[in-house]
Design a protein around this motif. Sequence first.
Motif, PDB file in Angstrom:
ATOM      1  N   ALA A 366       0.842  -1.213   0.000  1.00  0.00           N
ATOM      2  CA  ALA A 366       0.000   0.000   0.000  1.00  0.00           C
ATOM      3  C   ALA A 366       0.871   1.254   0.000  1.00  0.00           C
ATOM      4  CB  ALA A 366      -0.921  -0.011   1.222  1.00  0.00           C
ATOM      5  N   LEU A 367       1.907   1.255   0.841  1.00  0.00           N
ATOM      6  CA  LEU A 367       2.802   2.423   0.879  1.00  0.00           C
ATOM      7  C   LEU A 367       3.511   2.594  -0.463  1.00  0.00           C
ATOM      8  CD1 LEU A 367       4.561   2.221   4.400  1.00  0.00           C
ATOM      9  CD2 LEU A 367       2.509   3.457   3.778  1.00  0.00           C
ATOM     10  N   GLY A 368       3.957   1.457  -1.030  1.00  0.00           N
ATOM     11  CA  GLY A 368       4.672   1.502  -2.303  1.00  0.00           C
ATOM     12  C   GLY A 368       3.784   2.048  -3.416  1.00  0.00           C
ATOM     13  N   ALA A 369       2.527   1.611  -3.452  1.00  0.00           N
ATOM     14  CA  ALA A 369       1.606   2.078  -4.504  1.00  0.00           C
ATOM     15  C   ALA A 369       1.352   3.580  -4.351  1.00  0.00           C
ATOM     16  CB  ALA A 369       0.301   1.288  -4.436  1.00  0.00           C
ATOM     17  N   ALA A 370       1.182   4.024  -3.095  1.00  0.00           N
ATOM     18  CA  ALA A 370       0.944   5.458  -2.860  1.00  0.00           C
ATOM     19  C   ALA A 370       2.197   6.263  -3.228  1.00  0.00           C
ATOM     20  CB  ALA A 370       0.572   5.693  -1.397  1.00  0.00           C
ATOM     21  N   ALA A 371       3.356   5.685  -2.953  1.00  0.00           N
ATOM     22  CA  ALA A 371       4.622   6.369  -3.270  1.00  0.00           C
ATOM     23  C   ALA A 371       4.751   6.548  -4.781  1.00  0.00           C
ATOM     24  CB  ALA A 371       5.806   5.567  -2.724  1.00  0.00           C
ATOM     25  N   ARG A 372       4.437   5.499  -5.532  1.00  0.00           N
ATOM     26  CA  ARG A 372       4.512   5.584  -7.002  1.00  0.00           C
ATOM     27  C   ARG A 372       3.548   6.664  -7.516  1.00  0.00           C
ATOM     28  NH1 ARG A 372       6.987   4.995 -11.968  1.00  0.00           N
ATOM     29  NH2 ARG A 372       5.379   5.061 -13.528  1.00  0.00           N
ATOM     30  N   ARG A 373       2.326   6.656  -7.007  1.00  0.00           N
ATOM     31  CA  ARG A 373       1.342   7.644  -7.482  1.00  0.00           C
ATOM     32  C   ARG A 373       1.857   9.066  -7.234  1.00  0.00           C
ATOM     33  NH1 ARG A 373      -2.423   4.097  -5.258  1.00  0.00           N
ATOM     34  NH2 ARG A 373      -2.623   5.312  -3.345  1.00  0.00           N
ATOM     35  N   ARG A 374       2.400   9.275  -6.039  1.00  0.00           N
ATOM     36  CA  ARG A 374       2.869  10.619  -5.686  1.00  0.00           C
ATOM     37  C   ARG A 374       4.097  11.007  -6.537  1.00  0.00           C
ATOM     38  NH1 ARG A 374       5.607  13.410  -1.235  1.00  0.00           N
ATOM     39  NH2 ARG A 374       4.368  15.270  -0.736  1.00  0.00           N
ATOM     40  N   ALA A 375       4.970  10.031  -6.791  1.00  0.00           N
ATOM     41  CA  ALA A 375       6.159  10.323  -7.606  1.00  0.00           C
ATOM     42  C   ALA A 375       5.734  10.754  -9.012  1.00  0.00           C
ATOM     43  CB  ALA A 375       7.077   9.100  -7.676  1.00  0.00           C
ATOM     44  N   VAL A 376       4.772  10.041  -9.576  1.00  0.00           N
ATOM     45  CA  VAL A 376       4.320  10.375 -10.935  1.00  0.00           C
ATOM     46  C   VAL A 376       3.642  11.744 -10.937  1.00  0.00           C
ATOM     47  CG1 VAL A 376       2.727   9.692 -12.787  1.00  0.00           C
ATOM     48  CG2 VAL A 376       4.130   7.960 -11.641  1.00  0.00           C
ATOM     49  N   ALA A 377       2.845  12.008  -9.899  1.00  0.00           N
ATOM     50  CA  ALA A 377       2.083  13.265  -9.852  1.00  0.00           C
ATOM     51  C   ALA A 377       2.984  14.481  -9.626  1.00  0.00           C
ATOM     52  CB  ALA A 377       1.029  13.188  -8.747  1.00  0.00           C
ATOM     53  N   ARG A 378       4.088  14.293  -8.899  1.00  0.00           N
ATOM     54  CA  ARG A 378       4.864  15.472  -8.480  1.00  0.00           C
ATOM     55  C   ARG A 378       6.283  15.572  -9.013  1.00  0.00           C
ATOM     56  NH1 ARG A 378       3.747  17.758  -2.830  1.00  0.00           N
ATOM     57  NH2 ARG A 378       1.525  17.381  -2.638  1.00  0.00           N
ATOM     58  N   TYR A 379       6.915  14.421  -9.285  1.00  0.00           N
ATOM     59  CA  TYR A 379       8.365  14.473  -9.459  1.00  0.00           C
ATOM     60  C   TYR A 379       8.867  14.098 -10.851  1.00  0.00           C
ATOM     61  CZ  TYR A 379       8.288  14.958  -4.379  1.00  0.00           C
ATOM     62  OH  TYR A 379       8.039  15.392  -3.102  1.00  0.00           O
ATOM     63  N   GLY A 380       7.981  13.896 -11.815  1.00  0.00           N
ATOM     64  CA  GLY A 380       8.454  13.607 -13.182  1.00  0.00           C
ATOM     65  C   GLY A 380       9.267  14.802 -13.686  1.00  0.00           C
ATOM     66  N   TRP A 381      10.329  14.536 -14.446  1.00  0.00           N
ATOM     67  CA  TRP A 381      11.206  15.635 -14.883  1.00  0.00           C
ATOM     68  C   TRP A 381      10.491  16.613 -15.799  1.00  0.00           C
ATOM     69  CZ3 TRP A 381      15.066  17.466 -12.445  1.00  0.00           C
ATOM     70  CH2 TRP A 381      15.927  16.643 -11.722  1.00  0.00           C
ATOM     71  N   ASP A 382       9.479  16.152 -16.558  1.00  0.00           N
ATOM     72  CA  ASP A 382       8.770  17.086 -17.438  1.00  0.00           C
ATOM     73  C   ASP A 382       8.075  18.153 -16.597  1.00  0.00           C
ATOM     74  OD1 ASP A 382       7.147  15.133 -16.379  1.00  0.00           O
ATOM     75  OD2 ASP A 382       5.906  14.881 -18.178  1.00  0.00           O
ATOM     76  N   ARG A 383       7.533  17.727 -15.467  1.00  0.00           N
ATOM     77  CA  ARG A 383       6.847  18.650 -14.569  1.00  0.00           C
ATOM     78  C   ARG A 383       7.847  19.616 -13.906  1.00  0.00           C
ATOM     79  NH1 ARG A 383       1.887  18.329 -11.829  1.00  0.00           N
ATOM     80  NH2 ARG A 383       2.071  19.587  -9.952  1.00  0.00           N
ATOM     81  N   ILE A 384       8.974  19.045 -13.485  1.00  0.00           N
ATOM     82  CA  ILE A 384      10.015  19.863 -12.833  1.00  0.00           C
ATOM     83  C   ILE A 384      10.567  20.888 -13.834  1.00  0.00           C
ATOM     84  CG2 ILE A 384      12.295  19.753 -11.688  1.00  0.00           C
ATOM     85  CD1 ILE A 384       9.838  18.346 -10.210  1.00  0.00           C
ATOM     86  N   ALA A 385      10.744  20.454 -15.084  1.00  0.00           N
ATOM     87  CA  ALA A 385      11.256  21.372 -16.117  1.00  0.00           C
ATOM     88  C   ALA A 385      10.240  22.485 -16.380  1.00  0.00           C
ATOM     89  CB  ALA A 385      11.562  20.600 -17.399  1.00  0.00           C
ATOM     90  N   ALA A 386       8.958  22.148 -16.388  1.00  0.00           N
ATOM     91  CA  ALA A 386       7.931  23.174 -16.645  1.00  0.00           C
ATOM     92  C   ALA A 386       7.936  24.218 -15.523  1.00  0.00           C
ATOM     93  CB  ALA A 386       6.558  22.512 -16.755  1.00  0.00           C
ATOM     94  N   GLN A 387       8.073  23.760 -14.281  1.00  0.00           N
ATOM     95  CA  GLN A 387       8.104  24.704 -13.146  1.00  0.00           C
ATOM     96  C   GLN A 387       9.355  25.589 -13.223  1.00  0.00           C
ATOM     97  OE1 GLN A 387       7.804  22.411  -9.499  1.00  0.00           O
ATOM     98  NE2 GLN A 387       5.983  21.365 -10.194  1.00  0.00           N
ATOM     99  N   THR A 388      10.479  24.978 -13.596  1.00  0.00           N
ATOM    100  CA  THR A 388      11.736  25.727 -13.684  1.00  0.00           C
ATOM    101  C   THR A 388      11.648  26.761 -14.814  1.00  0.00           C
ATOM    102  OG1 THR A 388      12.835  23.696 -12.975  1.00  0.00           O
ATOM    103  CG2 THR A 388      14.254  25.445 -13.815  1.00  0.00           C
ATOM    104  N   GLU A 389      11.059  26.348 -15.927  1.00  0.00           N
ATOM    105  CA  GLU A 389      10.914  27.259 -17.074  1.00  0.00           C
ATOM    106  C   GLU A 389      10.104  28.505 -16.687  1.00  0.00           C
ATOM    107  OE1 GLU A 389       9.370  25.424 -20.775  1.00  0.00           O
ATOM    108  OE2 GLU A 389       8.152  27.236 -20.950  1.00  0.00           O
ATOM    109  N   LEU A 390       9.058  28.312 -15.916  1.00  0.00           N
ATOM    110  CA  LEU A 390       8.246  29.465 -15.476  1.00  0.00           C
ATOM    111  C   LEU A 390       9.092  30.461 -14.691  1.00  0.00           C
ATOM    112  CD1 LEU A 390       4.785  28.211 -14.144  1.00  0.00           C
ATOM    113  CD2 LEU A 390       5.261  29.809 -16.023  1.00  0.00           C
ATOM    114  N   ILE A 391       9.959  29.925 -13.838  1.00  0.00           N
ATOM    115  CA  ILE A 391      10.834  30.797 -13.040  1.00  0.00           C
ATOM    116  C   ILE A 391      11.802  31.545 -13.957  1.00  0.00           C
ATOM    117  CG2 ILE A 391      12.670  30.784 -11.286  1.00  0.00           C
ATOM    118  CD1 ILE A 391      11.170  28.432  -9.979  1.00  0.00           C
ATOM    119  N   TYR A 392      12.390  30.820 -14.919  1.00  0.00           N
ATOM    120  CA  TYR A 392      13.308  31.476 -15.855  1.00  0.00           C
ATOM    121  C   TYR A 392      12.573  32.614 -16.577  1.00  0.00           C
ATOM    122  CZ  TYR A 392      16.426  27.313 -15.653  1.00  0.00           C
ATOM    123  OH  TYR A 392      17.264  26.302 -15.268  1.00  0.00           O
ATOM    124  N   ARG A 393      11.348  32.340 -17.043  1.00  0.00           N
ATOM    125  CA  ARG A 393      10.620  33.356 -17.812  1.00  0.00           C
ATOM    126  C   ARG A 393      10.392  34.613 -16.955  1.00  0.00           C
ATOM    127  NH1 ARG A 393       9.683  31.671 -22.674  1.00  0.00           N
ATOM    128  NH2 ARG A 393       9.164  29.509 -23.123  1.00  0.00           N
TER     129      ARG A 393
END
Length: 407
Positions: A366-393
Amino acid sequence: MRIAMVSEHASPLATLGGVDAGGQNVHVAALSTALALRGHEVDVYTRRDDPDLPECVELAPGVTVVHVPAGPAREIAKDDLLPYMGVFGDVLAQWWSANRPPDVAHAHFWMSGLAGLQAAAVTGVPLAQTFHALGSVKRRHQGAHDTSPPGRIPAEASIGRRVDVVVATCSDEVTELVRLGVPEQRIRVVPCGVDVERFRPGCTGVVEPPRRATYRLLCVGRLVERKGIETVVHALADLPDTELVVAGGPAADLLDADDEARRLRAIARQEGVDDRVHLVGRVDHDDLPALVDSADAVVATPWYEPFGIVPVEAAACGVPVVGSAVGGLVDTVQDGRTGVLVPPRDPAALAAALRGLLDHPERRAALGAAARRRAVARYGWDRIAAQTELIYRTVVRRSVLTEVAAG
Ligand code: UDP
């Protein structure tokens, strides 16, 4: 945008696991690649540490690693690099002035910040700063063992006040930065990411060593004392059915000469658990997902941790993390939901937390499944890059407005 990443010691091309090659290298490589996938042109400036390296190497489509001649072209410990940062900054200033300058630069680690500020002063390129680690935290935990050059702490405070924006990687870092005197409104938080395709549940591959106990724990990281692997070795004495695999450090055949490996083996012998502690040396990043998947839990019990990418990699694989409640782990591990947090340097608390997981496969799942869901929702590099790009802009727009206002 044309983006310049400045990463003086941590080349995205380096082999991981050595004393000075870990999260920052992964971060710079993955963030640059993800930004290029969003259509940006990224140059990563890192110090030339080998005379045979070409000046430019393509890391990925749209990402070029540029080797900066600053100091002798050989490996030098990062804490000895400060004397070469003036030259590093001069070279950046010359290159950016001679060619079309980047729209924005992003310095990683404090010494890159010094070089970046020097080049920014000449060229007017707006500068973002990610510290990755702070001297004030290191000094608090390592005291006299801290090998950072004197002056690091005031230099970090000054960099934090002078750059256009500080990109912190976790909320704990914001507290530390504010304590240093960096105005909170100039700090943004963007975590490090994980490749959620590469690190995913059910990754298969050759896993060495094969499992020899009922349960397997895994630690991954540079073999340095502050990573707290010693705490896990002590805890193993209370977990007789469990083995510990430790990935990181030099290649396996060089472990005998590694001080920290020898120290950990001696502790394992004292605890009578040496037959259950397997130091495997550095593991190729591509082979890590299968190793993570082979573990019942990933353990990360550092004394302190600026961010900690390994816990997020474990989460992405759907493997629960038992980690110390410090630094980035406080954000990345949700206690009782995606993993378990324990106090640092407390083998008894760690053993109890692990027992509570190992004895309950349904809880682990159960913990592992929740961890995977949260990792996909928050920590994918595409998402991190989009947040970083906003700051650069934002900083690019602000610097254009400032130029216009100045006439
Ligand atoms: N790593 C690796 N092989 C090793 C040891 C570490 O690929 O043998 C990678 C690990 O997967 C992670 C990074 O190195 O991506 C370590 O980052 P982390 O933020 O956990 O620690 P740091 O090195 O920044 O202290």
